[in-house]
Design an enzyme around this catalytic site. Structure first.
Site, PDB file in Angstrom:
ATOM      1  N   HIS A 268       1.607  -9.437   5.362  1.00  0.00           N
ATOM      2  CA  HIS A 268       2.208  -9.595   3.535  1.00  0.00           C
ATOM      3  C   HIS A 268       1.448  -8.627   2.811  1.00  0.00           C
ATOM      4  CE1 HIS A 268       3.317 -10.477  -0.503  1.00  0.00           C
ATOM      5  NE2 HIS A 268       2.091 -10.468  -0.794  1.00  0.00           N
ATOM      6  N   ASP A 270       0.655  -6.073   0.163  1.00  0.00           N
ATOM      7  CA  ASP A 270       0.914  -5.797  -1.364  1.00  0.00           C
ATOM      8  C   ASP A 270       1.845  -4.488  -1.387  1.00  0.00           C
ATOM      9  OD1 ASP A 270       0.866  -8.362  -2.715  1.00  0.00           O
ATOM     10  OD2 ASP A 270      -0.693  -8.398  -2.374  1.00  0.00           O
ATOM     11  N   ASP A 380       5.215 -14.320  -1.822  1.00  0.00           N
ATOM     12  CA  ASP A 380       2.951 -14.519  -3.082  1.00  0.00           C
ATOM     13  C   ASP A 380       4.155 -14.082  -4.501  1.00  0.00           C
ATOM     14  OD1 ASP A 380       0.976 -14.251  -3.535  1.00  0.00           O
ATOM     15  OD2 ASP A 380       1.086 -11.913  -3.225  1.00  0.00           O
ATOM     16  N   HIS A 584       5.346  -7.455  -6.890  1.00  0.00           N
ATOM     17  CA  HIS A 584       5.430  -8.186  -7.988  1.00  0.00           C
ATOM     18  C   HIS A 584       3.502  -7.834  -8.027  1.00  0.00           C
ATOM     19  CE1 HIS A 584       4.424 -10.072  -3.304  1.00  0.00           C
ATOM     20  NE2 HIS A 584       3.142  -9.854  -4.289  1.00  0.00           N
TER      21      HIS A 584
END
Length: 1009
Positions: A268, A270, A380, A584
């Protein structure tokens, strides 16, 4: 028999630390290194290779905050490592091992690097827990590589939440922050490494088994026998014998009822967070090169990655790496997932923006890989809109995955595999991995937790295991894949098998054909402050979404009416910029200052580009003359101007305030509002119904200042204890009338706010315009509207509709929902009368109930969260000047709430010096509750006109859409503009008859003559 199990565990642990780990490498030799520092931003390989390099050695400082240092590393495998024939020992492998000065924080949150060949090809990344590179040693044993090292400061990987200046390059400092520890070539002993993996798998499993378990006893006995077998003075020579001792306990199969974990490699990443967007580009490259290398080592390994944006960056900046990815995608081992441009927030993006996340993401994957990704992959994001199931299905998605709801502070979700039902009734097969992390390391405790935690036992037997270092990237390691190999079928452990998301979801659907249903939003009981943090970015997002609506509408209209070229490429670039910033950790306000400097520059560019497109389009439509037109991009008629068209300027003026006592009255014959000497609205009456909105003794438009000191996660969280301290801002520095507004100035702390209260002719909206000069720290500013309405629920606009939430706290679920998200409006109502509050840039709200008076009854308190001032990760969050608008809509039914929400976000646009008397709309709808959300030309460049509309009121609707241009045909399509079976749509010449379910989205594609 005496219980010596605790001593056995201690003995094994010490053997691992003192004997096995130090002997994974048989030998080590230093390499020679030189360095060159890039002056500013990262540079291409050719620029770095041409730099003037100077020597560097272990112990030397390097790396300014956010800087880039290139190392040239040379050397060779020492001759003494080889036998007389020049061969290295069996089951060994040379590799370089690099320690750039790694901290104790998490991988991906500090310095990291990319290894490059001298030919300029990226080889693989270097991370704190993944820092060995076999590819750097050629077949002859020579080492000659470049290492591009990023000296990213550790902004807060230990999450102490202390304010730090390093998130802004201007304040991060100018001294080196890392010390090079070593750059070595080492000889890896594969047998010892395998023995270490065997031992760790069994040692971890022993901790998860019951103390009285025979299996636990067998494992501990085997581990001690292994220690007795392995000679501490000849680890390399006796490791194989040690492995033979452990082989029988490793071969004992899992039980028939063991849970099965489908393991998919994952990272993951970001797209921005505690690093800027520009660093994410390099993080993706490092991570993707790591996993490609691991695929060469382990033929079973499969990796998934979401976010089309990250693939687009790799294609642009690292084309060689992108082609390697493309090859693995064809094999089915590198799997694009997620269907979206980025892993976006889903609470705050508007309707069309949420749809475009899927349009942009799926289109990229189809174009580049010929893959129609079937899943929504959002591990997330901070809660999930109740509109998402329909949007996802309309884009062709079948499945949804997240892990974040396991972070709930109060309530535990009752399912891990279930059907998620959206506000329109669409259901999406959904899975929450019970391992409760998207960064699994495949440890025994994680595997055991997943099996114990799985909530749907007896119905399902499988779950997904996303493993690999994430957030800051890095991905899976060989230690993790070794753990997967040892737990494929291991007694006492759940089964673990390499898999893919598709295989997992198809297996889960097949074994669980009638799962339980969760209806409505997936509200995260955590991170509620993200609805408010970083006001400038939230305003940039809101404004950009509405400018995009205007730009596409007027550009499509100009293309159809005037034949001008539709600016498809320009609009695509703008959309991709806006969609990226809905990531996000950007839009929610939880990133470092650098991210928001970039975001504000990007939004300024977006506004310039879209204003240019709008201006060009409207000028082409209006011609040149002496008239003034008002262009109405809203989906509802306004002041005599038709929806989606333009007409003569006939906009209503504002009424003049009239002095009454010590205050003022605003009265337009529809609403009568009274403003007292404190600048507060103490009365707002619907004159037709004689209904007072403001409860006795209360005041609307009240600013309230709260202490805002979350227990953790500063920019993310608003905790309920903020309500314990409140200051009503009733003091007035000045008050008076300017033009048609009552103007109030208030001062508090180090801040100032100027309010302008007004009422337009013919309007139900008491308007509040705020100019705020904000200099508070750890404070939350709320705007309160006490409403004389008895209700137990409130409606809040979300994408393509609205959601109703309780205002009471009957259950723990209700109590935990103390701060909620809404888009342009909220509405509270009794059966025959309602009030809406609309806004142009606010998302966070709380809506509660209080006793009206001693006689009984309740009133509703609707409050907007205007601004915050968290200290981490951006200690300067929201400091400075801001302007925002709010409206109190007196006597609003649902349709009026929708209409006024659009109105406050789509200001009237005047077109001066026009020749045309009007601009006729391309389409018109005869029912106000059926809302046209987008009018554009088709994505494929065909010139077809695409219209997206939805039922906004939550009722069954019959409507007719009339087309204002010549059409050869109309088809219903999905979000990607592919044909789908008609669903309540029937064409009749220039009209389309619609029978819509509550909140149904319909996309129509018109072929022009």
């Amino acid at each position: 028999m005496h219980d010596r199990s605790s001593l056995a565990r201690l003995r094994v642990d010490r053997f691992v630390v003192e004997r096995l780990r130090p002997h994974v490498y048989r030998a080590s030799a230093p390499l020679q290194a030189t360095r060159w520092d890039a002056a500013d931003e990262p540079v291409p390989f050719d620029t770095a290779a041409a730099g003037q390099y100077t020597p560097i050695a272990p112990g030397d400082l390097w790396g300014l905050p956010w800087g880039t240092t290139w190392f040239r590393v040379r050397g060779a495998v020492p001759a003494q490592w080889r036998d007389a024939d020049g061969a290295l020992p069996a089951r060994t492998r040379p590799e370089i091992v690099v320690d750039l000065g790694f901290t104790q924080g998490q991988p991906g949150f500090q310095c990291e690097a990319m290894v490059w060949s001298t030919a300029g090809s990226p080889v693989r990344g270097i991370e704190p827990l993944n820092n060995a590179v076999a590819e750097a040693v050629d077949a002859a044993g020579e080492v000659d590589v470049y290492i591009e090292a990023a000296s990213n400061p550790d902004v807060g990987s230990l999450f102490t939440f202390a304010p730090t200046p390093v998130g802004d390059r201007a304040t991060a400092g100018t001294d080196p922050i890392y010390t090079l520890r070593h750059l070595d070539v080492r000889l890896r002993d594969l047998e010892v490494a395998d023995l270490l993996a065997d031992t760790l798998a069994l040692r971890g499993l022993a901790d998860e088994l019951d103390a009285g378990s025979p299996r636990r006893a067998d494992i501990l006995v085997a581990l001690e026998r292994m220690i007795d077998t392995v000679d501490p003075d000849d680890i390399a020579g006796t490791a194989a014998a040690g492995r033979a001792v452990l082989a029988p306990v490793l071969a004992s199969p899992a039980s028939a009822s063991a849970h099965t974990l489908h393991a998919v490699g994952h990272a993951h990443i970001d797209s921005a967070w505690l690093w800027p967007v520009r660093e994410t580009v390099r993080k993706a490259a490092r991570t993707f090169s790591n996993v490609l290398s691991l695929m060469d080592e382990d033929p079973e390994f499969v990796f998934v990655a979401s976010s089309a944006q990250q693939y687009a960056w790799i294609k642009e900046v690292y084309p060689d790496l992108f082609e390697r990815i493309r090859a693995r995608v064809k094999e089915g081992r590198f799997i694009p997932v997620g269907s979206m441009w980025v892993e976006s927030d889903t609470n705050m993006p508007g309707s069309e923006a949420m749809a475009r996340q899927f349009v942009a993401g799926k289109s990229f994957f189809l174009r580049e890989f010929d893959l129609d990704t079937p899943e929504v992959w959002l591990p997330d994001s901070f809660g999930y809109s109740g509109a998402l199931p329909q949007i996802a299905k309309a884009a062709g998605a079948r499945w949804f995955l997240t892990q974040k709801i396991s972070w709930n502070e109060t309530n535990r979700m009752p399912h891990h595999t279930f059907l998620w039902e959206g506000i329109d009734g669409t259901r999406l097969f959904t899975h929450f991995p019970p391992v409760d992390t998207y960064n699994s390391r495949v440890t025994a405790d994680e595997l055991a937790h997943a099996e114990r935690n799985y909530a749907d036992k007896g119905r399902g037997t499988v779950s997904l295991l996303p493993y690999g270092y994430g957030d800051g990237g890095g991905g899976p390691t060989r230690e993790m894949t070794a753990a997967v190999a040892r737990t494929g079928s291991l007694e006492g452990s759940p089964r673990v098998e390499h898999s893919t998301p598709r295989r997992f979801f198809e297996t889960a659907e097949a074994e669980y054909p009638l799962p339980e249903v969760w209806s409505g939003e997936l509200y995260l009981e955590f991170h509620r402050g993200t609805y408010t943090s970083q006001l400038n970015t939230k305003q940039g997002n809101r404004r950009s979404e509405h400018l995009l609506r205007e730009a596409e509408l007027w550009a499509a209209t100009a293309s159809v009416r005037c034949g001008i070229l539709y600016p498809a490429e320009r609009l695509q670039r703008v959309w991709e910029t806006v969609l990226l910033q809905q990531f996000h950790d950007i839009l929610p306000g939880s990133s470092i200052a650098w991210v928001y400097h970039d975001a504000e520059r990007n939004y300024a560019w977006v506004a310039r580009e879209l204003e240019d497109i709008i201006g060009e389009s409207l000028r082409a439509l209006a011609g040149s003359g002496d008239r003034t037109l008002v262009a109405n991009a809203a989906p509802h008629d306004r002041g005599g101007v038709v929806a989606l068209g333009a007409g003569p300027d006939a906009l209503a003026a504002e009424v003049a305030p009239v002095v009454e006592g010590t205050g003022w009255v605003l009265d337009n014959g529809i609403v009568r509002a009274t403003v007292d000497a404190r600048g507060l609205v103490v009365s707002a009456v619907d004159l037709a119904k004689g209904r007072e909105v403001v409860p006795p003794g209360r005041a609307a438009g009240l600013l309230q200042l709260h202490r805002d000191t979350p227990t953790q996660w500063d920019a993310w969280d608003v905790d309920v204890h903020y309500r314990n301290t409140v200051r009503d801002l009733t003091e007035v520095a000045s008050i008076g009338v300017e033009g048609s507004s009552v103007v109030v100035e208030r001062r508090f702390g180090e801040s100032t706010v100027v309010e302008r209260i007004s009422l337009a002719e013919g309007s139900r909206v008491v308007s509040f315009a705020f100019e705020l000069d904000w200099h508070e720290k750890q404070k939350l500013l709320k705007l309160a509207f006490p409403l004389d309405l008895h209700t137990d629920r409130a409606a809040s606009e979300i994408q393509f509709g609205h959601i109703e939430r309780p205002t009471h706290t009957n259950t723990s679920w209700d109590a935990a929902r103390f701060e909620t998200v809404a888009h342009r409006w909220i509405r509270v109502a009794e059966p025959d009368f309602g009030v809406a509050v609309v806004n142009d840039s606010t998302y966070g709200h709380d809506i509660t109930r209080e006793q009206r008076d001693e006689r009984g009854g309740t009133i509703t308190i609707a409050r907007l969260s205007l601004i915050r001032a968290a200290l981490f990760p951006d200690p300067t969050q929201d400091q400075g000047a801001h302007a925002l608008r709010v409206g109190l809509v007196v006597g609003a039914d649902m349709a009026q709430a929708v209409t006024e929400g659009y109105r406050i976000n789509l200001p009237d646009r005047r077109v001066a010096d026009a020749a045309a008397e009007a601009i006729e709309p391309l389409v018109a709808v005869d029912r106000p509750g059926v809302v046209v959300e987008a009018v554009k030309l088709a994505e494929d460049g065909s010139g077809d006109v695409v219209v997206r509309l939805y039922e906004a009121l939550g009722v069954r609707a019959h409507a007719t859409l009339t087309v204002g241009f010549d059409v050869a045909g109309v088809r219903q399509v999905d979000l990607l503009e592919r044909d789908v079976p008609a669903d309540g749509v029937a064409a009749d010449g220039a009209s389309v008859h619609l029978e819509l379910r509550p909140f149904q989205i319909v996309t129509l594609r018109f072929t022009r003559v």
